[in-house]
Design a protein around this motif. Structure first.
Motif, PDB file in Angstrom:
ATOM      1  N   PRO A 127       0.837  -1.196   0.000  1.00  0.00           N
ATOM      2  CA  PRO A 127       0.000   0.000   0.000  1.00  0.00           C
ATOM      3  C   PRO A 127       0.873   1.247   0.000  1.00  0.00           C
ATOM      4  O   PRO A 127       2.028   1.165   0.409  1.00  0.00           O
ATOM      5  CB  PRO A 127      -0.801  -0.117   1.292  1.00  0.00           C
ATOM      6  N   PRO A 128       0.334   2.367  -0.443  1.00  0.00           N
ATOM      7  CA  PRO A 128      -1.056   2.612  -0.818  1.00  0.00           C
ATOM      8  C   PRO A 128      -1.366   2.010  -2.188  1.00  0.00           C
ATOM      9  O   PRO A 128      -0.514   1.985  -3.084  1.00  0.00           O
ATOM     10  CB  PRO A 128      -1.166   4.126  -0.839  1.00  0.00           C
ATOM     11  N   PHE A 129      -2.614   1.537  -2.334  1.00  0.00           N
ATOM     12  CA  PHE A 129      -3.016   0.863  -3.558  1.00  0.00           C
ATOM     13  C   PHE A 129      -3.550   1.838  -4.596  1.00  0.00           C
ATOM     14  O   PHE A 129      -4.117   2.875  -4.268  1.00  0.00           O
ATOM     15  CB  PHE A 129      -4.083  -0.195  -3.250  1.00  0.00           C
ATOM     16  N   ASN A 130      -3.329   1.462  -5.859  1.00  0.00           N
ATOM     17  CA  ASN A 130      -3.967   2.132  -6.988  1.00  0.00           C
ATOM     18  C   ASN A 130      -4.721   1.040  -7.752  1.00  0.00           C
ATOM     19  O   ASN A 130      -4.690  -0.133  -7.359  1.00  0.00           O
ATOM     20  CB  ASN A 130      -2.938   2.866  -7.861  1.00  0.00           C
ATOM     21  N   LEU A 131      -5.387   1.388  -8.820  1.00  0.00           N
ATOM     22  CA  LEU A 131      -6.209   0.410  -9.537  1.00  0.00           C
ATOM     23  C   LEU A 131      -5.387  -0.781 -10.022  1.00  0.00           C
ATOM     24  O   LEU A 131      -5.805  -1.934  -9.885  1.00  0.00           O
ATOM     25  CB  LEU A 131      -6.919   1.072 -10.725  1.00  0.00           C
ATOM     26  N   ILE A 132      -4.219  -0.526 -10.538  1.00  0.00           N
ATOM     27  CA  ILE A 132      -3.392  -1.605 -11.095  1.00  0.00           C
ATOM     28  C   ILE A 132      -2.916  -2.557 -10.011  1.00  0.00           C
ATOM     29  O   ILE A 132      -3.080  -3.769 -10.111  1.00  0.00           O
ATOM     30  CB  ILE A 132      -2.211  -1.031 -11.896  1.00  0.00           C
ATOM     31  N   ASN A 133      -2.326  -2.018  -8.935  1.00  0.00           N
ATOM     32  CA  ASN A 133      -1.789  -2.946  -7.937  1.00  0.00           C
ATOM     33  C   ASN A 133      -2.873  -3.529  -7.023  1.00  0.00           C
ATOM     34  O   ASN A 133      -2.685  -4.614  -6.462  1.00  0.00           O
ATOM     35  CB  ASN A 133      -0.608  -2.362  -7.159  1.00  0.00           C
ATOM     36  N   ALA A 134      -4.027  -2.872  -6.905  1.00  0.00           N
ATOM     37  CA  ALA A 134      -5.144  -3.478  -6.169  1.00  0.00           C
ATOM     38  C   ALA A 134      -5.657  -4.696  -6.930  1.00  0.00           C
ATOM     39  O   ALA A 134      -5.900  -5.755  -6.340  1.00  0.00           O
ATOM     40  CB  ALA A 134      -6.258  -2.466  -5.950  1.00  0.00           C
ATOM     41  N   LYS A 135      -5.793  -4.573  -8.255  1.00  0.00           N
ATOM     42  CA  LYS A 135      -6.210  -5.728  -9.065  1.00  0.00           C
ATOM     43  C   LYS A 135      -5.172  -6.845  -8.987  1.00  0.00           C
ATOM     44  O   LYS A 135      -5.526  -8.025  -8.926  1.00  0.00           O
ATOM     45  CB  LYS A 135      -6.417  -5.315 -10.526  1.00  0.00           C
ATOM     46  N   THR A 177      -8.877   1.619  -1.143  1.00  0.00           N
ATOM     47  CA  THR A 177      -8.337   2.902  -0.691  1.00  0.00           C
ATOM     48  C   THR A 177      -6.888   2.644  -0.330  1.00  0.00           C
ATOM     49  O   THR A 177      -6.335   1.614  -0.708  1.00  0.00           O
ATOM     50  CB  THR A 177      -9.106   3.475   0.520  1.00  0.00           C
ATOM     51  N   ASP A 178      -6.296   3.506   0.432  1.00  0.00           N
ATOM     52  CA  ASP A 178      -4.869   3.431   0.746  1.00  0.00           C
ATOM     53  C   ASP A 178      -4.386   2.019   1.086  1.00  0.00           C
ATOM     54  O   ASP A 178      -3.537   1.471   0.406  1.00  0.00           O
ATOM     55  CB  ASP A 178      -4.523   4.370   1.902  1.00  0.00           C
ATOM     56  N   ASN A 179      -4.902   1.437   2.160  1.00  0.00           N
ATOM     57  CA  ASN A 179      -4.440   0.105   2.568  1.00  0.00           C
ATOM     58  C   ASN A 179      -5.611  -0.871   2.757  1.00  0.00           C
ATOM     59  O   ASN A 179      -5.499  -1.850   3.481  1.00  0.00           O
ATOM     60  CB  ASN A 179      -3.601   0.175   3.846  1.00  0.00           C
TER      61      ASN A 179
END
Length: 137
Positions: A8-16, A81-83
């Motif tokens: 984290p913090p997550f964005n769309l790419i790394n959250a997926k 969101t962030d984490n």
């Protein structure tokens, strides 16, 4: 220090990416592999079961996959969101009597700064299905 990228913090790419990594790990049906994504003191709610720590997670998953045969899971990112990451999921399995089920649910995840999941809250409902109704193979 143990880390599990992406962090984290997550964005769309790394959250997926994080969601796909979780799906891949759970589909191994290997409790030791799955447990490595969680902090040593990870807090879980799985349906009405409350767990704390990797040791309890491994025991829980070992029992789960002894009872849920041909388990197959699909996860989908819902929000982040962030984490924090929220996912929806479904999985299919059959019991020892050969009855198939599809389980639907949502999970809320919270990660530490090293990318390990420190909290997992899962709400899950099972629906009996016929083998011919399976979608996940």
């Amino acid at each position: 220090m143990e880390q599990k990228p992406p962090l984290p913090p997550f964005n769309l790419i790394n959250a997926k990416q994080k969601v796909q990594m979780a799906e891949d790990a759970w589909n191994t049906r290997n409790p030791e592999i799955v447990s490595k994504a969680y902090t040593l003191d990870s807090e879980w709610r799985n349906r009405s079961t409350f767990l704390n720590g990797r040791e309890e997670i491994v025991k829980f998953l070992t029992k789960k996959w002894e009872d849920e045969h041909q388990y197959k899971l699909k996860k989908e990112l819902w929000a982040f969101t962030d984490n924090h990451i929220a996912v929806r999921f479904e999985y299919e399995f059959h019991n020892s009597d050969g009855q198939w089920f599809r389980a639907y649910g949502n999970e809320n995840w919270e990660f530490d700064e090293n990318g390990l999941m420190r909290k997992r809250y899962a709400s899950i409902n099972d629906v009996p299905i016929q083998e011919s109704e399976r979608r996940l193979k």
